[in-house]
Write a protein that holds these residues in place. Structure first.
Motif, PDB file in Angstrom:
ATOM      1  N   SER A 123       0.793  -1.281   0.150  1.00  0.00           N
ATOM      2  CA  SER A 123       0.081  -0.178  -0.104  1.00  0.00           C
ATOM      3  C   SER A 123       1.089   1.344   0.073  1.00  0.00           C
ATOM      4  N   TRP A 124       0.153   2.267  -0.240  1.00  0.00           N
ATOM      5  CA  TRP A 124       0.871   3.699  -0.270  1.00  0.00           C
ATOM      6  C   TRP A 124       1.605   3.842   0.896  1.00  0.00           C
ATOM      7  N   PRO A 125       1.236   3.662   2.292  1.00  0.00           N
ATOM      8  CA  PRO A 125       1.729   4.020   3.330  1.00  0.00           C
ATOM      9  C   PRO A 125       3.048   3.015   3.613  1.00  0.00           C
ATOM     10  N   VAL A 163       5.104   1.877   1.172  1.00  0.00           N
ATOM     11  CA  VAL A 163       5.913   2.434   0.102  1.00  0.00           C
ATOM     12  C   VAL A 163       6.520   3.904   0.680  1.00  0.00           C
ATOM     13  N   LEU A 164       5.665   4.820   1.410  1.00  0.00           N
ATOM     14  CA  LEU A 164       6.147   5.900   1.851  1.00  0.00           C
ATOM     15  C   LEU A 164       6.937   5.743   2.936  1.00  0.00           C
ATOM     16  N   GLY A 165       6.632   4.830   3.700  1.00  0.00           N
ATOM     17  CA  GLY A 165       7.487   4.473   5.017  1.00  0.00           C
ATOM     18  C   GLY A 165       8.779   4.077   4.728  1.00  0.00           C
ATOM     19  N   VAL A 178      10.505   4.276   1.898  1.00  0.00           N
ATOM     20  CA  VAL A 178      11.249   5.609   1.084  1.00  0.00           C
ATOM     21  C   VAL A 178      11.553   6.795   2.341  1.00  0.00           C
ATOM     22  N   ALA A 179      10.934   6.844   3.350  1.00  0.00           N
ATOM     23  CA  ALA A 179      11.341   7.764   4.459  1.00  0.00           C
ATOM     24  C   ALA A 179      12.377   6.934   5.059  1.00  0.00           C
ATOM     25  N   THR A 188      14.574   4.968   3.967  1.00  0.00           N
ATOM     26  CA  THR A 188      15.903   4.846   3.121  1.00  0.00           C
ATOM     27  C   THR A 188      16.447   6.114   3.254  1.00  0.00           C
TER      28      THR A 188
END
Length: 168
Positions: free
Chosen positions: A61-63, A65-67, A69-70, A72
């Motif tokens: 889910s988008w959360p 993926v964003l987690g 990326v954050a 990294t």
């Protein structure tokens, strides 16, 4: 136990002296009957009701993926900060080091020649009996060489012990 004593329809009798009483026989008979009867497997299962489905664990889910990326980016920033301060840390270590540590000087010609003349030691000899201890791989071994080597090993061991005691 109290519940079984107060059951309706069964009289309570005192135990006779020669064996177990009717009450004990009845309890044994009830337990045997319960043991022989097939158990309902649904009574053994343990269900935990979940309010929502676990389908979200299977798909990204988008959360999520964003987690990732954050996380990294945060790790990359930490690495960049570490690289930026590494020179400062090195300079601080050099400043706090003892005065003779890390100094380099050129060897004189005589020192270099003396180093070149010293032949490397084998594992079978120490710093004391280099001319005497001739045990080398591929050469024939003589009894005198073994004797010199053994004396050399013991002398080296005793010298190391003396040096370590002097340091303490």
């Amino acid at each position: 136990m109290l519940r079984s004593l107060l059951r309706v329809g069964r009289p309570i009798r005192a135990a006779s002296g020669d064996g177990p009483g009717d009450l004990l026989r009845a309890r044994i008979r009830d337990r045997e009957r319960a043991r022989r009867q097939p158990r309902d497997p649904s009574k053994d299962e343990f269900f935990v009701p979940t309010p929502e489905s676990s389908k979200w664990l299977d798909t990204v889910s988008w959360p999520m993926v964003l987690g990732a990326v954050a996380l990294t980016l945060f790790v990359k920033l930490l690495m960049m900060e570490h690289d930026a301060t590494s020179q400062e840390r090195l300079e601080r270590k050099m400043k706090n080091a003892p005065p003779e540590q890390g100094t380099i000087r050129m060897l004189s010609r005589e020192e270099w020649d003396a180093i070149q003349e010293v032949r490397p030691r084998t594992p079978f000899e120490s710093k004391f009996a280099r001319p005497n201890a001739r045990i080398r791989t591929g050469e024939p071994v003589k009894l005198d060489d073994v004797k010199d080597w053994a004396i050399d090993v013991f002398r080296d061991a005793f010298t190391r012990v003396e040096e370590s005691v002097k340091r303490r």
